[in-house]
Enzyme design. Sequence first.
Site, short mmCIF file in Angstrom:
data_model
loop_
_atom_site.label_atom_id
_atom_site.label_comp_id
_atom_site.label_asym_id
_atom_site.label_seq_id
_atom_site.Cartn_x
_atom_site.Cartn_y
_atom_site.Cartn_z
N LYS A 128 0.86 -1.21 0.00
CA LYS A 128 0.00 0.00 0.00
C LYS A 128 0.88 1.25 0.00
O LYS A 128 0.67 2.16 -0.80
CB LYS A 128 -0.89 0.02 1.23
CG LYS A 128 -1.55 1.38 1.51
CD LYS A 128 -2.41 1.43 2.74
CE LYS A 128 -1.67 1.75 3.98
NZ LYS A 128 -1.36 3.18 4.20
N ARG A 145 -3.77 10.13 3.40
CA ARG A 145 -2.52 10.84 3.68
C ARG A 145 -1.72 11.02 2.39
O ARG A 145 -1.12 12.05 2.17
CB ARG A 145 -1.71 10.02 4.68
CG ARG A 145 -0.34 10.56 5.05
CD ARG A 145 -0.40 11.70 5.99
NE ARG A 145 0.94 12.01 6.51
CZ ARG A 145 1.23 13.13 7.15
NH1 ARG A 145 0.30 14.05 7.32
NH2 ARG A 145 2.45 13.39 7.60
N PRO A 193 1.81 16.49 10.95
CA PRO A 193 2.16 17.72 10.23
C PRO A 193 2.86 17.42 8.90
O PRO A 193 3.30 16.29 8.67
CB PRO A 193 3.12 18.42 11.19
CG PRO A 193 3.69 17.35 12.03
CD PRO A 193 2.62 16.31 12.17
N ILE A 194 2.94 18.41 8.03
CA ILE A 194 3.68 18.24 6.76
C ILE A 194 4.73 19.33 6.59
O ILE A 194 5.17 19.65 5.49
CB ILE A 194 2.71 18.23 5.54
CG1 ILE A 194 1.92 19.55 5.45
CG2 ILE A 194 1.75 17.06 5.60
CD1 ILE A 194 1.17 19.69 4.11
N ILE A 241 6.93 6.78 16.98
CA ILE A 241 6.71 7.53 15.74
C ILE A 241 5.45 8.39 15.82
O ILE A 241 5.48 9.58 15.48
CB ILE A 241 6.59 6.57 14.53
CG1 ILE A 241 7.81 5.65 14.44
CG2 ILE A 241 6.35 7.35 13.24
CD1 ILE A 241 9.10 6.33 14.07
N ARG A 269 -8.82 -0.37 3.68
CA ARG A 269 -7.95 0.61 3.02
C ARG A 269 -6.57 0.02 2.74
O ARG A 269 -5.88 0.41 1.82
CB ARG A 269 -7.76 1.84 3.91
CG ARG A 269 -8.94 2.76 3.98
CD ARG A 269 -8.54 4.03 4.69
NE ARG A 269 -7.23 4.45 4.24
CZ ARG A 269 -6.33 5.04 5.05
NH1 ARG A 269 -6.61 5.28 6.30
NH2 ARG A 269 -5.15 5.39 4.58
C1 EPZ Z 1 4.14 6.79 6.25
O1 EPZ Z 1 3.42 7.87 6.81
C2 EPZ Z 1 3.14 5.65 6.18
N1 EPZ Z 1 2.02 6.05 5.35
C3 EPZ Z 1 2.63 5.32 7.59
O2 EPZ Z 1 1.80 4.16 7.47
C4 EPZ Z 1 3.81 4.97 8.48
O3 EPZ Z 1 3.35 4.78 9.80
C5 EPZ Z 1 4.84 6.10 8.45
O4 EPZ Z 1 5.22 6.39 7.09
C6 EPZ Z 1 6.10 5.77 9.24
O5 EPZ Z 1 6.67 4.61 8.73
C7 EPZ Z 1 2.18 6.06 4.01
O6 EPZ Z 1 3.24 5.77 3.50
C8 EPZ Z 1 0.97 6.47 3.20
P1 EPZ Z 1 6.33 10.08 8.31
P2 EPZ Z 1 4.05 9.36 6.77
O7 EPZ Z 1 6.36 11.29 7.49
O8 EPZ Z 1 4.88 9.52 5.56
C9 EPZ Z 1 6.52 13.39 11.71
C10 EPZ Z 1 -0.10 2.86 7.66
O9 EPZ Z 1 -0.61 2.34 8.65
N2 EPZ Z 1 6.48 14.34 10.59
O10 EPZ Z 1 7.47 9.12 8.25
O11 EPZ Z 1 2.97 10.31 7.07
C11 EPZ Z 1 5.18 12.72 11.91
O12 EPZ Z 1 4.34 13.53 12.72
C12 EPZ Z 1 0.41 4.28 7.73
O13 EPZ Z 1 0.10 2.29 6.55
C13 EPZ Z 1 6.65 15.69 10.86
O14 EPZ Z 1 6.83 16.08 12.00
O15 EPZ Z 1 5.01 9.26 8.05
C14 EPZ Z 1 5.55 11.44 12.59
O16 EPZ Z 1 5.76 11.67 13.96
C15 EPZ Z 1 0.11 4.95 9.07
N3 EPZ Z 1 6.61 16.57 9.83
C16 EPZ Z 1 6.88 11.08 11.95
O17 EPZ Z 1 7.39 12.31 11.40
C17 EPZ Z 1 6.43 16.16 8.53
O18 EPZ Z 1 6.42 17.02 7.61
C18 EPZ Z 1 6.79 10.02 10.86
O19 EPZ Z 1 6.07 10.55 9.81
C19 EPZ Z 1 6.25 14.79 8.28
C20 EPZ Z 1 6.28 13.90 9.32
#
Ligand code: EPZ
Length: 419
Positions: free
Chosen positions: A22, A92, A122-123, A328, A398
Amino acid sequence: MKQIIIEGNKSLSGKIKIGGAKNSVVALIPAAILASGNVKITNVPNISDKDALIEILKLLNVKVKKQTGIIEIDSSEIKNNVIPENLSNKLRASYYFMGALLTKFKKVEMYFPGGCNIGSRPIDLHLKGFEALGATVKKEEEDSKYIIEANELKGANIFLDFASVGATINLMIAATMAKGKTKIMNAAREAEISNIADLLNNMGAKISGAGTEEITIIGVKRLHGGEIKVIPDRIEAGTYIIMGALLGKNLVIEGMIPEHNIVLLNKLQEMGVDFKLQNHKIILNKSKNLNPTNVRTVVYPGFPTDLGQPMAVLLTQAHGISLFEETIWENRMGHVKYLNKMGAKIEAERQHAKITGPTKLHGEQITATDLRAGAALVTAGLIAEGTTIINDAEHILRGYERIINKLSSVGANIRITEI
Ligand code: EPZ
């Protein structure tokens, strides 16, 4: 609303084939619009997140041809770079269209992405990266709408404060045709990132270092059509492996890449789980007297946060106390109260949990709060005595393709209804 209904405590025997990842396919689809020609994606999983992205492609006037497991994307007549709120917040991964449309049109308008309710999500790292590449980011409508534009995208050195999967992929996409060289440092190393880099390179991009903490992208003038096979879903595989440890009777999980699940397999070894590895498959048998263990979720290649919730169910069956820490996401304990309602003994406080086992679980009416909490509830329902009814089962569909068929085919008594 969809409900999953399970009559528990049935052994699982036979073969489960793992589908495409996914968290790969939801990035491959947006990345494909950068091509001037046709892009073919194979081993596409049959999950609802994929359908939401295809809806966005259609809105952008991108032509999509679908057949089982295959998507062909033709962006030759793409002509829109505005994604409305109702589509932006469906998942997301809609945010990958930020990097893709910024590259394609030097401007994109869209809203804050959706996704599981597991934290504030956040992004900022994405947006800071786009600015480093020369874009300006404007926010409207109480900061829910983003207008990101650039006269020109220029290569830059980008250091990610956190090894964010999404930011790494989004910035890799945005840098493919930026002028000059981009380095993404402290990049995420998840397996899916290499899959996206492979597609972009197949389309003519110049990306190296994907899968390591430093990715280098040399900008190119154009990207032609290409083809990619989605890698197996390591989280789907891990979820079924955990179910096999609990109920397997020579349960075979095939089509996975064991190296992507090494840390889970090490943990299972520690617990005394009975499994055998053979090339791209694993054979599992229900294990008696499981040892407790401690689990701390961290970035790849550590224990994946997306397996923390299903793993908690296995820990409820271990003989002793296991400690769990989620590092995380700030709010990934949506499964705990329902597992306790079924008879588990989990004391959770913010991102920590103490799990005392073994506990006999009994069927209850419960609710999936997010995708992986839902997977944990299915796992618990499979081992519980009696009937378990899981509400809001849409969350589960999903990310787990044909989960009802896959589990029924190996002996589970599980069905889905609409109420
Ligand atoms: C991806 O999410 C996955 N989703 C998530 O899987 C997964 O849990 C995550 O990576 C970590 O492995 C997809 O790929 C669609 P991150 P993503 O950016 O990219 C912080 C599932 O169950 N952060 O690595 O959103 C954030 O708050 C889903 O399949 C910022 O602070 O995760 C978090 O604490 C759930 N600012 C950490 O980083 C940002 O701009 C990890 O987020 C981006 C992230």
